[in-house]
Design a protein around this motif. Structure first.
Motif, short mmCIF file in Angstrom:
data_model
loop_
_atom_site.label_atom_id
_atom_site.label_comp_id
_atom_site.label_asym_id
_atom_site.label_seq_id
_atom_site.Cartn_x
_atom_site.Cartn_y
_atom_site.Cartn_z
N LEU A 58 9.34 9.80 6.17
CA LEU A 58 9.99 10.62 6.36
C LEU A 58 11.45 9.73 4.99
CD1 LEU A 58 11.77 13.62 6.00
CD2 LEU A 58 12.84 12.77 8.39
N LEU A 59 11.59 8.90 5.22
CA LEU A 59 12.78 7.74 4.75
C LEU A 59 12.01 7.29 3.39
CD1 LEU A 59 13.53 5.31 7.61
CD2 LEU A 59 15.09 7.78 6.83
N ILE A 60 10.77 6.85 3.30
CA ILE A 60 10.53 6.82 2.08
C ILE A 60 9.66 8.06 1.17
CG2 ILE A 60 8.02 6.28 1.49
CD1 ILE A 60 9.16 3.76 2.22
N ALA A 61 10.11 9.05 1.37
CA ALA A 61 9.39 10.19 0.76
C ALA A 61 11.15 10.87 0.38
CB ALA A 61 9.51 11.55 1.85
N ALA A 62 12.00 10.66 0.91
CA ALA A 62 13.24 10.79 0.70
C ALA A 62 13.86 9.90 -0.17
CB ALA A 62 14.29 10.76 2.10
N ALA A 63 13.44 8.36 -0.27
CA ALA A 63 13.66 7.60 -1.66
C ALA A 63 13.59 7.61 -2.51
CB ALA A 63 13.55 5.85 -0.86
N LEU A 72 10.73 18.07 -5.22
CA LEU A 72 9.82 18.40 -3.71
C LEU A 72 8.74 18.35 -3.65
CD1 LEU A 72 12.18 22.18 -3.67
CD2 LEU A 72 12.03 20.17 -2.19
N THR A 73 7.31 18.10 -5.05
CA THR A 73 6.80 18.02 -4.59
C THR A 73 6.10 16.76 -4.63
OG1 THR A 73 5.84 19.81 -6.15
CG2 THR A 73 3.81 17.91 -6.04
N CYS A 74 7.71 16.23 -5.45
CA CYS A 74 7.07 14.22 -5.01
C CYS A 74 7.57 13.61 -3.80
CB CYS A 74 8.25 13.72 -5.72
SG CYS A 74 8.40 11.94 -5.45
N PHE A 75 8.65 14.57 -2.75
CA PHE A 75 8.71 14.15 -1.47
C PHE A 75 7.89 15.16 -0.27
CE2 PHE A 75 10.22 15.75 2.70
CZ PHE A 75 11.25 14.58 2.95
N THR A 76 7.03 15.78 -0.89
CA THR A 76 6.01 16.27 -0.30
C THR A 76 4.90 15.76 0.23
OG1 THR A 76 6.50 18.70 -0.01
CG2 THR A 76 4.86 18.40 0.21
N ALA A 89 1.32 -0.83 0.18
CA ALA A 89 -0.31 -0.04 0.23
C ALA A 89 0.56 1.03 0.20
CB ALA A 89 -1.04 -0.18 0.85
N ILE A 90 2.28 1.41 0.96
CA ILE A 90 3.16 2.54 0.98
C ILE A 90 3.26 2.82 -0.89
CG2 ILE A 90 5.36 2.93 2.01
CD1 ILE A 90 4.17 2.21 4.73
N GLY A 91 4.35 1.88 -1.11
CA GLY A 91 4.70 1.84 -2.25
C GLY A 91 3.56 1.73 -3.39
N ILE A 92 2.37 1.38 -3.55
CA ILE A 92 1.73 2.55 -4.56
C ILE A 92 0.90 3.27 -4.41
CG2 ILE A 92 -1.12 2.04 -5.11
CD1 ILE A 92 -1.09 -1.76 -4.68
N LEU A 93 0.32 3.84 -2.68
CA LEU A 93 0.37 5.69 -2.69
C LEU A 93 1.95 6.63 -3.13
CD1 LEU A 93 -1.20 4.92 1.16
CD2 LEU A 93 -2.32 5.22 -1.38
N SER A 94 2.98 6.00 -2.59
CA SER A 94 3.83 6.98 -3.31
C SER A 94 3.87 6.99 -4.90
CB SER A 94 5.22 6.37 -3.03
OG SER A 94 5.04 5.97 -1.29
N LEU A 95 3.52 5.92 -5.66
CA LEU A 95 3.26 6.14 -7.01
C LEU A 95 2.27 7.38 -6.94
CD1 LEU A 95 3.63 4.86 -9.96
CD2 LEU A 95 1.86 3.52 -9.89
#
Length: 208
Positions: free
Chosen positions: A171-176, A150-154, A113-119
């Protein structure tokens, strides 16, 4: 009339056509945010539907390239295609669906879920922000912008924090996510973001 006084010579009409295409394409990205919810309730049905959609899309693209357009699918593809995709097989939907399927198969439910939401949110909004506000280009990234990164990170941080309630993990997932988004991967970031970040989340969740 020109939008920018630079070498590109982009007209106002061309600029807004590009923005509208990006809005349409990224609205599809954002819709994938519903998939973790659906997977949690109808796992195999959703995977089956995603695989079927992938097969239908690939068949429609092959037909389109041979001059035989498939109703609706070919029209949607042409409406969302970038200039670089003209007269080529449009890979974006393929890598998008494959990324979701592989992530769902490899990782446990929260990590996938975290991977898909990040996408959906991170990558989905980064390109749009880059098109609208991306005046500052990042070196060695094949045209990626500071605004997009920066938008991707936020967006990723907010999505992961709302889902998992853990600021360190977010924070770690956003940085990656920002690092992967900055790489000149073209449409392949649709595959790498959910798979890599899902794996990172599965590794980090028991430790944080």
């Amino acid at each position: 009339m020109r939008v920018f006084c630079d070498k590109s010579g982009i007209t106002v009409r061309q600029y807004w056509n590009t923005i509208l295409k990006e809005l349409f394409r990224k609205s599809i990205h954002l819709c994938t945010a519903l998939i973790p919810f659906l997977l949690s309730r109808f796992y195999w049905i959703v995977l089956g539907l995603l695989f079927s959609a992938l097969v239908c899309y690939c068949s429609a693209e092959i037909c389109r390239l041979k001059g035989r357009k498939v109703p609706l699918i070919s029209a949607v593809t042409e409406a969302a295609a970038r200039k670089r995709d003209e007269n080529r097989f449009v890979m974006g939907p393929v890598t998008l669906v494959l990324g979701i399927i592989i992530s769902a198969l490899l990782w446990n439910e929260p990590a996938a879920a975290i991977g898909i939401l990040s996408l959906a949110f991170g990558d989905g909004l980064a390109s749009l922000a880059g098109k609208l506000f991306g005046q500052v280009k990042l070196p060695l990234t094949n045209g990626k912008t500071a605004a997009g990164s920066l938008t991707c990170f936020t967006a990723t941080f907010c999505a992961v924090f709302v889902y998992a309630g853990n600021s360190v993990l977010a924070l770690l997932i956003a940085a990656a996510a920002m690092f992967i988004e900055m790489l000149p991967l073209k449409d392949w970031d649709n595959l790498f973001i959910p798979v890599v970040l899902g794996g990172l989340a599965q590794f980090l969740l028991p430790k944080i």
